[in-house]
Design a protein around this motif. Structure first.
Motif, PDB file in Angstrom:
ATOM      1  N   LEU A 283      -0.545   6.179  13.132  1.00  0.00           N
ATOM      2  CA  LEU A 283      -0.437   6.421  11.693  1.00  0.00           C
ATOM      3  C   LEU A 283       0.999   6.755  11.294  1.00  0.00           C
ATOM      4  O   LEU A 283       1.439   6.400  10.194  1.00  0.00           O
ATOM      5  CB  LEU A 283      -1.370   7.557  11.283  1.00  0.00           C
TER       6      LEU A 283
ATOM      7  N   ASN B 228       2.852   3.385  10.955  1.00  0.00           N
ATOM      8  CA  ASN B 228       2.449   2.545   9.829  1.00  0.00           C
ATOM      9  C   ASN B 228       1.323   3.230   9.062  1.00  0.00           C
ATOM     10  O   ASN B 228       0.192   3.311   9.541  1.00  0.00           O
ATOM     11  CB  ASN B 228       1.988   1.167  10.329  1.00  0.00           C
ATOM     12  N   ARG B 229       1.648   3.707   7.862  1.00  0.00           N
ATOM     13  CA  ARG B 229       0.656   4.425   7.052  1.00  0.00           C
ATOM     14  C   ARG B 229      -0.410   3.499   6.486  1.00  0.00           C
ATOM     15  O   ARG B 229      -1.430   3.970   5.993  1.00  0.00           O
ATOM     16  CB  ARG B 229       1.361   5.155   5.907  1.00  0.00           C
ATOM     17  N   ARG B 230      -0.171   2.191   6.539  1.00  0.00           N
ATOM     18  CA  ARG B 230      -1.130   1.242   5.975  1.00  0.00           C
ATOM     19  C   ARG B 230      -1.976   0.569   7.048  1.00  0.00           C
ATOM     20  O   ARG B 230      -2.702  -0.374   6.756  1.00  0.00           O
ATOM     21  CB  ARG B 230      -0.388   0.167   5.172  1.00  0.00           C
ATOM     22  N   VAL B 231      -1.871   1.021   8.274  1.00  0.00           N
ATOM     23  CA  VAL B 231      -2.595   0.377   9.375  1.00  0.00           C
ATOM     24  C   VAL B 231      -4.106   0.504   9.163  1.00  0.00           C
ATOM     25  O   VAL B 231      -4.599   1.521   8.661  1.00  0.00           O
ATOM     26  CB  VAL B 231      -2.162   0.998  10.721  1.00  0.00           C
ATOM     27  N   ALA B 232      -4.855  -0.540   9.546  1.00  0.00           N
ATOM     28  CA  ALA B 232      -6.312  -0.536   9.401  1.00  0.00           C
ATOM     29  C   ALA B 232      -6.954   0.182  10.584  1.00  0.00           C
ATOM     30  O   ALA B 232      -6.385   0.260  11.675  1.00  0.00           O
ATOM     31  CB  ALA B 232      -6.832  -1.969   9.321  1.00  0.00           C
TER      32      ALA B 232
ATOM     33  N   THR C 120      -7.290  -1.988  13.639  1.00  0.00           N
ATOM     34  CA  THR C 120      -6.058  -2.132  14.414  1.00  0.00           C
ATOM     35  C   THR C 120      -5.828  -0.915  15.299  1.00  0.00           C
ATOM     36  O   THR C 120      -5.409  -1.039  16.451  1.00  0.00           O
ATOM     37  CB  THR C 120      -4.864  -2.327  13.466  1.00  0.00           C
TER      38      THR C 120
ATOM     39  N   LYS D 156      -7.536  12.496   7.456  1.00  0.00           N
ATOM     40  CA  LYS D 156      -6.869  11.501   6.622  1.00  0.00           C
ATOM     41  C   LYS D 156      -7.879  10.739   5.778  1.00  0.00           C
ATOM     42  O   LYS D 156      -9.037  10.585   6.147  1.00  0.00           O
ATOM     43  CB  LYS D 156      -6.089  10.493   7.489  1.00  0.00           C
TER      44      LYS D 156
ATOM     45  N   LYS E  46      -7.663   7.051   3.036  1.00  0.00           N
ATOM     46  CA  LYS E  46      -6.799   5.982   2.565  1.00  0.00           C
ATOM     47  C   LYS E  46      -6.850   5.908   1.047  1.00  0.00           C
ATOM     48  O   LYS E  46      -7.926   5.751   0.458  1.00  0.00           O
ATOM     49  CB  LYS E  46      -7.224   4.643   3.178  1.00  0.00           C
TER      50      LYS E  46
ATOM     51  N   CYS F 119      -4.767   4.365  -2.640  1.00  0.00           N
ATOM     52  CA  CYS F 119      -3.800   3.434  -3.213  1.00  0.00           C
ATOM     53  C   CYS F 119      -2.770   4.204  -4.036  1.00  0.00           C
ATOM     54  O   CYS F 119      -2.965   5.368  -4.387  1.00  0.00           O
ATOM     55  CB  CYS F 119      -4.501   2.420  -4.121  1.00  0.00           C
ATOM     56  N   TYR F 120      -1.663   3.514  -4.345  1.00  0.00           N
ATOM     57  CA  TYR F 120      -0.698   4.095  -5.257  1.00  0.00           C
ATOM     58  C   TYR F 120      -1.338   4.291  -6.619  1.00  0.00           C
ATOM     59  O   TYR F 120      -2.177   3.508  -7.054  1.00  0.00           O
ATOM     60  CB  TYR F 120       0.512   3.173  -5.432  1.00  0.00           C
TER      61      TYR F 120
END
Length: 301
Positions: free
Chosen positions: A38, A41-45, A48, A67, A69, A71-72
């Motif tokens: 993490l 890469n904060r956007r990792v699935a 993955t 954590k 997930k 969105c902006y």
């Protein structure tokens, strides 16, 4: 039957938690590996992460690391500290004046401009319908907003519409054009019962802050209220009138500019008068609320 117990009534198998099963994935070593993934890469699935650490899709991310997930959050502008302070000062001034004088909002006339296109496609929210279990899936081809449009300038107060102007096709809105619109607004107000006892509330768009326009307002002795920069969530037109108008026009196709102008005028006049009074109360409520929150934009625009 492993992991299942029979119920007291009828012997139906029921799932029960098994505390004796070992937790092989949620080990300190795997938790550290997931944490490192993490950090890279904060956007990792999650899939993955599972492949890289060689574990199943476990609860390490959500439960052990806490954590989730997100969105902006899209906002009109990233405000600097001084711009936040201007918003706070404007909200404080409006709240104080309204608390001292309950009729402070009544003589305010606010106005702005917006484009009205010949065709504005419906979004997903506008296409929502109640359907039964066997209803077929509905589809619609994606379309774009029409380039043919007309400019609307509208002013209103707590009692309803004050002045509407739709610019002829090909006319550009600039400081000179806007000054002519304000001249006609002043003529209407002179014929009305306000007799000069009114205040103009404009946003601080570049068109509204030109030297030519400020000189004109000073010469005509028009008192203007300060509006904080980059604040559509504190603008009556942006959070009340324009969304109401454009929602009613979405999905309709108009052949001519005159058709757009006729339908825009019809929709504006169809808005109940008590909605205008409520919008000013909403502005007061938003100003009060903004003072107590962390100086961010309001969620809904």
């Amino acid at each position: 039957m492993s992991g299942l117990n029979a119920s007291d009534k009828g012997g139906t198998p029921l799932k029960t938690p098994r505390t004796d099963w070992p937790t092989t994935a949620r080990t300190p070593d795997n938790i550290q590996k997931v944490k490192e993934c993490l950090a890279k890469n904060r956007r990792v699935a999650v899939r993955t992460i599972a492949e890289e650490v060689r574990i199943g899709r476990d609860l390490i991310v959500t439960q052990d690391l806490g954590k989730r997930k997100l969105c902006y959050r899209l906002v009109p502008h990233i405000l600097r500290s001084e711009q936040m302070q201007l918003r706070l000062d404007a909200c404080g001034d409006l709240t104080d004046m309204t608390d001292r004088d309950p009729n402070f909002l009544k003589p305010i006339v606010t106005g702005d401009e917006t484009w009205c296109p010949r065709y504005d496609p419906e979004g997903k929210r506008h296409s929502i319908k109640w359907r039964g279990p066997g209803s077929p899936e509905s589809k619609k081809a994606q379309s774009e907003k029409s380039c043919i449009k007309t400019m609307l300038a509208v002013f209103f107060d707590s009692e309803g519409l004050v002045h509407i102007e739709l610019l002829p096709e090909g006319n550009m809105l600039n400081a000179s054009t806007h000054m002519e619109i304000l001249k006609r607004l002043l003529q209407w107000i002179k014929r009305d019962t306000k007799q000069g006892d009114w205040t103009l509330l404009h946003d601080n768009a570049r068109l509204h802050t030109t030297f030519l326009l400020q000189k004109f307002l000073t010469k005509r002795r028009v008192l203007s209220l300060n509006h904080p920069p980059y604040s559509p969530d504190l603008s009556l037109l942006d959070f009340f009138l324009f969304p109401k108008l454009k929602s009613a026009l979405k999905g309709q196709r108009f052949l001519y500019i005159s058709d757009i102008q006729h339908n825009v005028t019809t929709q504006l006049k169809a808005i109940p008068k008590d909605s205008y009074a409520k919008s000013f109360q909403d502005l007061h409520s938003r100003s009060q609320k903004y003072i107590t929150i962390d100086r961010n934009y309001f969620e809904e625009q």
